[in-house]
Write a protein that holds these residues in place. Structure first.
Motif, PDB file in Angstrom:
ATOM      1  N   THR A  43       0.835  -1.201   0.000  1.00 24.01           N
ATOM      2  CA  THR A  43       0.000   0.000   0.000  1.00 24.01           C
ATOM      3  C   THR A  43       0.870   1.252   0.000  1.00 24.01           C
ATOM      4  O   THR A  43       0.591   2.217  -0.723  1.00 24.01           O
ATOM      5  CB  THR A  43      -0.928  -0.006   1.227  1.00 24.01           C
ATOM      6  OG1 THR A  43      -1.790  -1.137   1.127  1.00 24.01           O
ATOM      7  CG2 THR A  43      -1.759   1.248   1.300  1.00 24.01           C
ATOM      8  N   GLN A  82      -8.868   0.371  -1.042  1.00 20.78           N
ATOM      9  CA  GLN A  82      -9.345  -0.901  -0.506  1.00 20.78           C
ATOM     10  C   GLN A  82     -10.745  -0.765   0.090  1.00 20.78           C
ATOM     11  O   GLN A  82     -11.584  -1.624  -0.052  1.00 20.78           O
ATOM     12  CB  GLN A  82      -8.362  -1.388   0.563  1.00 20.78           C
ATOM     13  CG  GLN A  82      -8.674  -2.774   1.045  1.00 20.78           C
ATOM     14  CD  GLN A  82      -7.573  -3.322   1.922  1.00 20.78           C
ATOM     15  OE1 GLN A  82      -6.589  -2.642   2.209  1.00 20.78           O
ATOM     16  NE2 GLN A  82      -7.719  -4.555   2.343  1.00 20.78           N
ATOM     17  N   ASP A 158      -5.741  -0.941  -4.966  1.00 14.50           N
ATOM     18  CA  ASP A 158      -5.243  -1.466  -3.695  1.00 14.50           C
ATOM     19  C   ASP A 158      -6.200  -2.524  -3.165  1.00 14.50           C
ATOM     20  O   ASP A 158      -7.238  -2.198  -2.610  1.00 14.50           O
ATOM     21  CB  ASP A 158      -5.092  -0.333  -2.677  1.00 14.50           C
ATOM     22  CG  ASP A 158      -4.332  -0.792  -1.448  1.00 14.50           C
ATOM     23  OD1 ASP A 158      -3.969  -1.982  -1.380  1.00 14.50           O
ATOM     24  OD2 ASP A 158      -4.102   0.043  -0.553  1.00 14.50           O
ATOM     25  N   GLU A 159      -5.842  -3.760  -3.330  1.00 16.70           N
ATOM     26  CA  GLU A 159      -6.675  -4.887  -2.910  1.00 16.70           C
ATOM     27  C   GLU A 159      -8.137  -4.618  -3.235  1.00 16.70           C
ATOM     28  O   GLU A 159      -8.993  -4.606  -2.348  1.00 16.70           O
ATOM     29  CB  GLU A 159      -6.501  -5.136  -1.408  1.00 16.70           C
ATOM     30  CG  GLU A 159      -5.042  -5.246  -1.040  1.00 16.70           C
ATOM     31  CD  GLU A 159      -4.799  -6.130   0.169  1.00 16.70           C
ATOM     32  OE1 GLU A 159      -5.706  -6.874   0.549  1.00 16.70           O
ATOM     33  OE2 GLU A 159      -3.684  -6.088   0.694  1.00 16.70           O
TER      34      GLU A 159
HETATM   35 MG   LIG Z   1      -2.331  -2.668   2.292  1.00 16.78          MG
END
Ligand SMILES: [Mg+2]
Ligand SMILES: Nc1ncnc2c1ncn2[C@@H]1O[C@H](COP(=O)(O)OP(=O)(O)O)[C@@H](O)[C@H]1O
Lengths: 346, 285, 288
Positions: A43, A82, A158-159
């Motif tokens: 991240t 995320q 991000d994810e």
């Molecule tokens: Mg992360």
């Protein structure tokens, strides 16, 4: 759409280096996946590219321009967070239009491009809803549309799928990959889910403890892991501790003499992929008797835990051909080719 | 596919310089000014307490500790402190005794009128101090007339009114600490064989103790510092410390009243630091 | 059924004493005070039982009293606005700081709240007097030859009330801002919003519940200020809070004092309600 270069990029928080000297070249239109355990700096790397975190060291270049110290609002990166980070007080359409408004586009054009972005993610019908009136998967797509609408030089994910249930994840990751291909977007996606990484990536980057451990294709990472960490992280493996005693010779802690790939003499770990071990195959370099201690029936495959010596136990995956499966307590003979045994010095 | 580790492209411009984060500094600056504005009066009054001369003219002629001694010779300050302390402690105990059970019911039980009672218990905080003082003043007069018992101007009357303003804080803080407490833990205790009272004493009470400590502090400090309501209720010659300070300041400002202010600041600051060890004040205000 | 009743009984047992105490301790007194406000005040004869609105009429027809109300409202509006504007940045920094000293900073904001208004007014008296810090410094550097009259002015009262109420505004805003996901702000930056644009389009609308709560709280407190106007405004500077006290304790005019108390409460309530409606109209979409 542009080439992205990270040059020796680092971020330290006090003594602790969240990212330690990451160097990476992402080609125009490439889909790169950052893979690594939680806390390894994925991240942080992404946020440095977006300008949300200022690096302690190193440089970032987008399309050949140095953007290292440019504030986030003056870069053209599209980030999908995320948590999605949708603006809760704005409708779906307003969310998607926000970046275009910031770019001071004409009202008519904003409308066209926002609608276009929503069409890409198949959410035109939901334009007037508030984020909280959408399901998780829909929210995820709004976040994606919002990032796509600004036609970013680099798309940062991000994810993006971690909050979706398993079935939806599979659908959405294919959708993302297709969209990315259509638009030819340079994309970096972060994940800690290997399967996700393997399905979508042009190239994978494995990170650990703030550093890049290996860059390569799916096959590179699986067949020729650069180090013990990558071998353990990508795919499943059994690690047997022991020593390299000669070229292609390994002695386990339990005293087994095994043939393997070449490695430096001395203390090392032998890594065996479970599907490369067989029951009584012919023409194999290694042939070791063992006792089945545990069997799981997984449908297409069977998994066995087989004890080879008091100190050595290995995981074996057998295709389920419908034959009588070995049972706990059975004495069997495991065989494998020397190339299946990878060694990594301690 | 080859393993490509990027090289720096030599065509790019010289290394960009780190920008000076002006926005962040402006923001921090404005915030600092705000905090300074809040703290400035306390700092100034503290400074004055250490002046050598009695007249508050600047710059000071020198510094001295004599005024802290002068405070102890001032009857209305000492008496005011003792009365405020007595009233604060008693009112806090009464307020907690009333508010803790009520909070347990409000946080845990579903009963009719729960919302109404919840609001009612906050009322002493919502009704303005002067209005509260005026209405309790007439109420105590009516009660005296009806019963013949002296109430207005007595310590009892003052404590009864102060208990009222302790209740909202106590209810709020204890309810909040109960809200963060998983009721299945109580069920687990009962499942393990603990009777209700034991469950309360051994499981619930320790869990809400931080809330009770915070409630006690906030209750005491609210009572100790109360001015508007008390103004109506104190008797002649018997004032609380805030009223003694107010009346002194209406007449003049000098290092003596500054010294008593500093003592009050120190007392309350200490109470806060002690409380902070039990419950993070940042999380309850 | 029986078990259910028992729950009710114990709930009543738990909540009953506090409810009774507050009910009798506040609602009844307010009712009596309101009844008093309808009585007559006859000089020399004190309070006479009656049922009249003359006290209320007197307040609104006598320009002196009426002007006290308008002055109070004006000062309350100004101080509330200043609190909002100066409180927001501080609240934001406190909410977002990752500093180890965050708890200490918040305690520094809370401490003055607990210390009491008279003490804080004393601090301003040190600053504002003829030989106070401000005048002494300005004359010391030669910027002034005569001391400025700061004490006993409306400006002094405004500064004092603002400082008193600022912590309430800051703490209210801070807790709301802490509830706003930081990544939402980052998303705005990522989409090209500069910090001021982000503040206006994202932060402010999302913090609106806190803005509203903080504004109402500080407004109510300003309307009812007592110690600050008495000490910094001086004996001739009247606001509603001191007026109620004077009528009660100094004039012994309970009916009129009661009427002023209720006018004060009603005015506070009405203005609060109006502000509430206005903000809700404006930020309809911000409702969550
Ligand atoms: Mg992360
Ligand atoms: N603002 C911060 N302050 C201190 N440490 C941080 C901060 N942000 C991240 N870290 C640390 O940096 C490391 C990498 O974090 P992160 O990039 O979020 O990991 P990942 O996304 O791979 O899980 C972690 O050890 C984390 O605790």
């Amino acid at each position: 759409m542009a080439r992205l270069e990270l040059i020796d990029l680092s971020k330290r928080y006090g003594e602790h280096a969240a990212v330690a000297g990451v160097t990476l070249d992402v080609a125009d239109g490439e889909f790169l996946v950052l893979l690594g355990p939680s806390g390894c700096g994925k991240t942080t790397t992404l946020r440095m590219i977006a300008g949300l975190v200022e690096p302690s060291d190193g440089r970032t270049q987008i399309g050949g321009t140095d953007v290292t110290y440019l504030p986030p609002w003056r870069r053209n990166t599209g980030m999908v967070f995320q948590s999605y980070a949708l603006f809760p007080h704005m409708t779906v359409a307003e969310n998607v239009a926000f970046g275009l408004e910031m770019r001071k586009l004409a009202k008519a054009e904003i409308e066209v491009r926002a609608r276009e972005a929503l069409r890409l993610v198949r959410l035109e019908a939901f334009a007037g809803r508030l984020p909280r009136q959408l399901s998780g998967g829909q929210q995820q797509r709004v976040a994606l549309a919002r990032a796509l609408a600004i036609r970013p030089d680099v798309l940062l994910l991000d994810e993006p799928l971690s909050n979706l249930d398993a079935k939806l994840r599979e659908e959405v990751r294919i959708e993302i990959r297709e969209l990315q291909g259509q638009l030819g977007l340079t994309t970096i996606m972060v994940t800690h889910d290997q399967e996700e990484a393997l399905t979508v990536a042009d190239r994978l980057v494995v990170m650990a403890e703030g550093e890049i451990r290996q860059i390569g294709s799916q096959r590179d990472l699986y067949e020729r892991p650069a180090d013990r960490f990558v071998a353990g992280f990508v795919g499943r493996s059994t690690f047997l501790d022991g020593r390299v005693t000669g070229p292609g010779e390994f002695e386990t802690a339990g005293g087994l003499q095994l043939k393997c790939r070449d490695g430096a003499p001395g203390a090392a770990a032998l890594v065996l992929r479970p599907e490369r071990l067989h029951l009584g195959g012919a023409n194999m370099d290694n042939r070791v008797p063992g006792k089945v201690e545990f069997v799981s029936y997984l449908g297409p495959v069977l998994e066995l835990h087989v004890r080879l010596s008091p100190a050595d136990r290995v995981l074996v995956q057998l295709p389920n051909r419908g034959d009588a499966a070995p049972a706990v307590g059975d004495e069997i003979e495991l065989t494998w080719h020397r190339d299946a045994g990878m060694v990594f010095a301690e | 596919m080859a393993i490509v580790v990027a090289h720096s492209s030599s065509a790019t411009v010289a290394r960009a310089t780190r920008h000076f984060p002006i926005g962040r500094w402006v923001l921090n600056g404005v915030a600092g000014v705000g905090l300074g504005f809040i703290l400035l009066p306390l700092l100034l009054v503290t400074w004055l307490a250490f002046f050598r001369q009695e007249i508050p003219s600047f710059p000071p002629a020198g510094h001295s500790l004599q005024w802290f001694g002068a405070v102890l010779n001032n009857k209305s300050f000492v008496g005011g402190f003792l009365l405020s302390f007595q009233v604060g402690v008693t009112a806090t105990l009464i307020g907690l005794a009333l508010a803790v059970p009520a909070s347990l019911a409000i946080a845990r039980r579903r009963f009719r009128g729960r919302g109404f009672i919840d609001t009612l218990l906050l009322l002493p905080l919502i009704v303005p101090g002067v209005v509260l003082g005026a209405s309790i003043y007439v109420f105590q007069i009516e009660t005296e007339i009806a019963t013949g018992l002296p109430l207005l101007g007595t310590t009892m009357g003052l404590i009864a009114a102060h208990a009222l303003i302790v209740i909202p804080w106590a209810t709020r803080l204890v309810t909040a600490s109960l809200a963060g407490f998983d009721p299945t833990i109580e069920e687990a205790a009962k499942n393990l064989g603990a009777p209700p009272w034991t469950t309360f004493r051994r499981v619930t009470l320790p869990a809400i103790r931080p809330g009770i400590v915070a409630a006690a502090l906030f209750g005491f400090v609210t009572s100790f510092g109360n001015l508007e309501m008390s103004l109506f209720l104190v008797g002649a010659g018997r004032t609380t410390l805030p009223i003694a300070i107010l009346q002194y300041l209406e007449w003049k400002i000098d290092p003596t009243v500054a010294a008593v202010s500093v003592m009050q600041i120190a007392l309350i600051g200490t109470a806060m630091i002690i409380t902070d060890r039990y419950v993070k004040i940042a999380q309850v205000v | 059924m029986i078990a259910r009743q028992r729950t009710h009984l114990t709930a009543a047992g738990l909540v009953g004493p506090a409810t009774l105490y507050v009910g009798i301790g506040i609602l009844l007194p307010l009712a009596i005070l309101f009844r008093y406000s309808l009585n007559q005040f006859v000089p020399g004869k004190f309070m006479v039982d009656a049922l009249t609105v003359e006290n209320y009429v007197k307040f609104f027809t006598d320009i002196y009293y009426y002007s006290v109300l308008t002055r109070t409202v004006r000062i309350a509006l100004i101080t509330t606005l200043i609190c909002l504007v100066t409180g927001f940045p501080l609240a934001y920094v406190l909410a977002r700081t990752r500093s180890r000293h965050k708890n200490l900073l918040i305690m520094l904001v809370v401490l003055p709240l607990f210390v009491g208004n008279a003490v804080r007014a004393a601090g301003w008296m040190v600053a504002f007097g003829n030989k106070g810090v401000i005048n002494a410094s300005l004359m010391g550097i030669g910027a002034l030859s005569q001391p400025l009259e700061i004490m006993f002015t409306e400006a002094a009262v405004i500064v004092g009330i603002t400082a008193v109420n600022l912590p309430f505004m800051v703490l209210t805003l801070q807790s709301v801002i802490e509830g706003i996901d930081r990544s939402v702000e980052e998303a705005a930056f990522n989409l090209g919003a500069t910090p001021p644009q982000m503040a206006r389009r994202i932060l402010l609308p999302l913090a609106m519940p806190g803005v509203l709560a903080g504004t109402i709280l500080t407004f109510i407190l300003s309307m009812n200020a007592y110690a600050t106007p008495v000490l910094l405004g001086g004996p001739r500077f009247q606001m509603m809070g001191p007026l109620v006290y004077n009528q009660f304790i100094q004039q012994n005019n309970w009916p009129f004092g009661g009427a002023i108390a209720f006018i004060l409460m009603a005015a506070t309530l009405l203005l609060t309600l109006a502000a509430n409606l206005m903000v809700q109209q404006r930020y309809r979409t911000a409702e969550t």
